[in-house]
Design an enzyme around this catalytic site. Structure first.
Site, PDB file in Angstrom:
ATOM      1  N   ASP A  59       0.838  -1.207   0.000  1.00  0.00           N
ATOM      2  CA  ASP A  59       0.000   0.000   0.000  1.00  0.00           C
ATOM      3  C   ASP A  59       0.874   1.260   0.000  1.00  0.00           C
ATOM      4  O   ASP A  59       0.366   2.382  -0.055  1.00  0.00           O
ATOM      5  CB  ASP A  59      -1.005  -0.010   1.152  1.00  0.00           C
ATOM      6  CG  ASP A  59      -0.361   0.000   2.526  1.00  0.00           C
ATOM      7  OD1 ASP A  59       0.879   0.012   2.611  1.00  0.00           O
ATOM      8  OD2 ASP A  59      -1.107   0.010   3.529  1.00  0.00           O
ATOM      9  N   SER A  60       2.201   1.078   0.006  1.00  0.00           N
ATOM     10  CA  SER A  60       3.109   2.201  -0.255  1.00  0.00           C
ATOM     11  C   SER A  60       2.784   2.820  -1.613  1.00  0.00           C
ATOM     12  O   SER A  60       3.145   3.975  -1.877  1.00  0.00           O
ATOM     13  CB  SER A  60       4.573   1.727  -0.233  1.00  0.00           C
ATOM     14  OG  SER A  60       4.724   0.565  -1.027  1.00  0.00           O
ATOM     15  N   LYS A 128      -0.597  -9.549   3.473  1.00  0.00           N
ATOM     16  CA  LYS A 128       0.159  -8.981   4.605  1.00  0.00           C
ATOM     17  C   LYS A 128      -0.755  -8.060   5.410  1.00  0.00           C
ATOM     18  O   LYS A 128      -1.548  -7.307   4.821  1.00  0.00           O
ATOM     19  CB  LYS A 128       1.382  -8.209   4.104  1.00  0.00           C
ATOM     20  CG  LYS A 128       2.179  -7.553   5.233  1.00  0.00           C
ATOM     21  CD  LYS A 128       3.521  -7.011   4.769  1.00  0.00           C
ATOM     22  CE  LYS A 128       3.464  -5.666   4.136  1.00  0.00           C
ATOM     23  NZ  LYS A 128       2.912  -4.583   4.978  1.00  0.00           N
ATOM     24  N   GLU A 130      -0.801  -5.327   8.958  1.00  0.00           N
ATOM     25  CA  GLU A 130       0.071  -4.551   9.851  1.00  0.00           C
ATOM     26  C   GLU A 130      -0.369  -4.691  11.315  1.00  0.00           C
ATOM     27  O   GLU A 130      -1.551  -4.862  11.593  1.00  0.00           O
ATOM     28  CB  GLU A 130       0.039  -3.060   9.461  1.00  0.00           C
ATOM     29  CG  GLU A 130       0.767  -2.783   8.151  1.00  0.00           C
ATOM     30  CD  GLU A 130       0.932  -1.294   7.856  1.00  0.00           C
ATOM     31  OE1 GLU A 130       0.593  -0.442   8.698  1.00  0.00           O
ATOM     32  OE2 GLU A 130       1.418  -0.995   6.752  1.00  0.00           O
ATOM     33  N   GLU A 197       9.851  -3.258  10.443  1.00  0.00           N
ATOM     34  CA  GLU A 197      10.139  -1.972   9.783  1.00  0.00           C
ATOM     35  C   GLU A 197      10.638  -0.939  10.793  1.00  0.00           C
ATOM     36  O   GLU A 197      10.002  -0.721  11.843  1.00  0.00           O
ATOM     37  CB  GLU A 197       8.874  -1.437   9.077  1.00  0.00           C
ATOM     38  CG  GLU A 197       9.134  -0.092   8.403  1.00  0.00           C
ATOM     39  CD  GLU A 197       8.080   0.344   7.401  1.00  0.00           C
ATOM     40  OE1 GLU A 197       7.151  -0.438   7.125  1.00  0.00           O
ATOM     41  OE2 GLU A 197       8.202   1.472   6.890  1.00  0.00           O
TER      42      GLU A 197
HETATM   43  O1  KIV Z   1       3.512  -1.054   1.639  1.00  0.00           O
HETATM   44  C1  KIV Z   1       4.715  -1.389   1.640  1.00  0.00           C
HETATM   45  O2  KIV Z   1       5.452  -1.203   0.670  1.00  0.00           O
HETATM   46  C2  KIV Z   1       5.239  -2.025   2.843  1.00  0.00           C
HETATM   47  C3  KIV Z   1       6.726  -2.233   2.936  1.00  0.00           C
HETATM   48  C4  KIV Z   1       7.381  -0.971   3.307  1.00  0.00           C
HETATM   49  C5  KIV Z   1       7.072  -3.347   3.849  1.00  0.00           C
HETATM   50  O3  KIV Z   1       4.499  -2.351   3.716  1.00  0.00           O
END
Ligand code: KIV
Length: 300
Positions: A59-60, A128, A130, A197
């Site tokens: 989600d980056s 994934k 968080e 992270e």
């Molecule tokens: O969204 C993302 O790219 C991430 C990474 C920084 C691990 O969660």
């Protein structure tokens, strides 16, 4: 051997894909795991060709691709579409789809429904989530539903406001202990790996030693089982402030801007397009076309 072998139904489905249990074997052998983010088919294809093990449809994207200030507003549909694009380009790496903020917090049912959607409709191999806390129950529910889950602790950008901003985590004994407990709880819930992270290197090394599953670090030093970087950060494509843990491996922004400037100049001075960029028409067809044009003009 038979002349007419049976179709390899199961084998062909997973052909060439890195088997998920191999990640744990890599940790056991001390082989580093390489992960990078990707957001479309070309980046998925290039990451695969470069030999990475894991791709994160992160989600980056909300910040590095879509120009937002944070990852909070990223939607499940955005991640879903990007996962479809990435899985068209990437064949061997395991593709992990990031569950965006708001897509798993409400209930286990919500988390399972959305995780299954990313696998069924997006083609993700895993998802994934968080944080520790309530996320642990969500992770367990998703794993129980048959979807592999990667955890993510330390700096968790979806809840950066609660953490006081994009800051390193686990820098006191209490916070480091909490972080270790969260990672261990995620492992106990069935996560196949945990991202650490922005965590001090000694803390990340200890978590890595304690966990049986691999840790993937970003800003967590060299002692984790693997590393992940954001595509646009490592390639110099992000105009915002780059975290100190990023190593930039190329300057594609300069290369891209120079290429577009050259194109603009050539369009303006008439040197593009050239003969090889254009299509031909047979001479006799061109004559007929000109005759037809003359008739149209005469009739006006
Ligand atoms: O969204 C993302 O790219 C991430 C990474 C920084 C691990 O969660």
């Amino acid at each position: 051997m038979s002349d007419n072998p049976k179709p390899q139904r199961y084998a062909s489905w997973t052909a060439g894909k890195l088997p998920l249990p191999e990640l744990r074997e890599m940790k056991r052998r001390g082989e580093k795991i390489v992960m990078v983010t990707a957001y479309d088919a070309p980046s998925g294809r290039l990451a695969d060709a470069a030999g990475v093990d894991l791709i994160l449809v992160g989600d980056s994207s909300g910040m590095v691709v879509h120009g937002r200030e944070s990852t909070v507003a990223v939607s499940l549909d955005e991640i879903l579409f990007m996962t479809q694009w990435v899985t068209r380009g990437a064949k061997r790496p395991l593709v992990v789809a990031d569950m965006p903020f708001g897509s798993y917090e409400v209930s286990n049912e919500q988390a399972v429904t959305n995780a299954v959607r990313l696998v069924k409709d997006g083609g993700a191999d895993a998802v994934k989530l968080e944080r520790g806390g309530t996320t642990v129950a969500r992770a367990r529910a998703i794993v129980d539903a048959g979807v592999p889950v990667m955890g993510h602790v330390g700096l968790t950008p979806q809840t950066a406001t609660v953490l006081g901003g994009f800051k390193a985590q686990g820098r006191t004994a209490d916070r480091a202990t909490l972080l270790l407990e969260e990672a261990a709880a995620l492992e106990a819930a069935g996560c196949f790996a945990v991202v650490l992270e922005a965590v001090p290197a000694p803390v990340a090394r200890t978590v890595t030693r304690v966990l049986a599953v691999p840790t993937i670090g970003i800003g967590a030093g060299a002692g984790t089982d693997g590393q992940v970087l954001v595509w646009h950060d490592m390639l110099g494509m992000y105009a915002g402030q780059r975290p100190r843990f990023v190593k930039q491996y190329a300057d594609l922004a300069s290369v891209t801007q120079a290429a577009v400037e050259r194109y603009a100049a050539e369009v303006r001075n008439g040197s593009f397009p050239e003969q090889q960029h254009t299509y031909s028409i047979p001479e006799e067809e061109l004559e007929l076309f000109e005759e037809a044009l003359a008739e149209v003009r005469a009739a006006r």
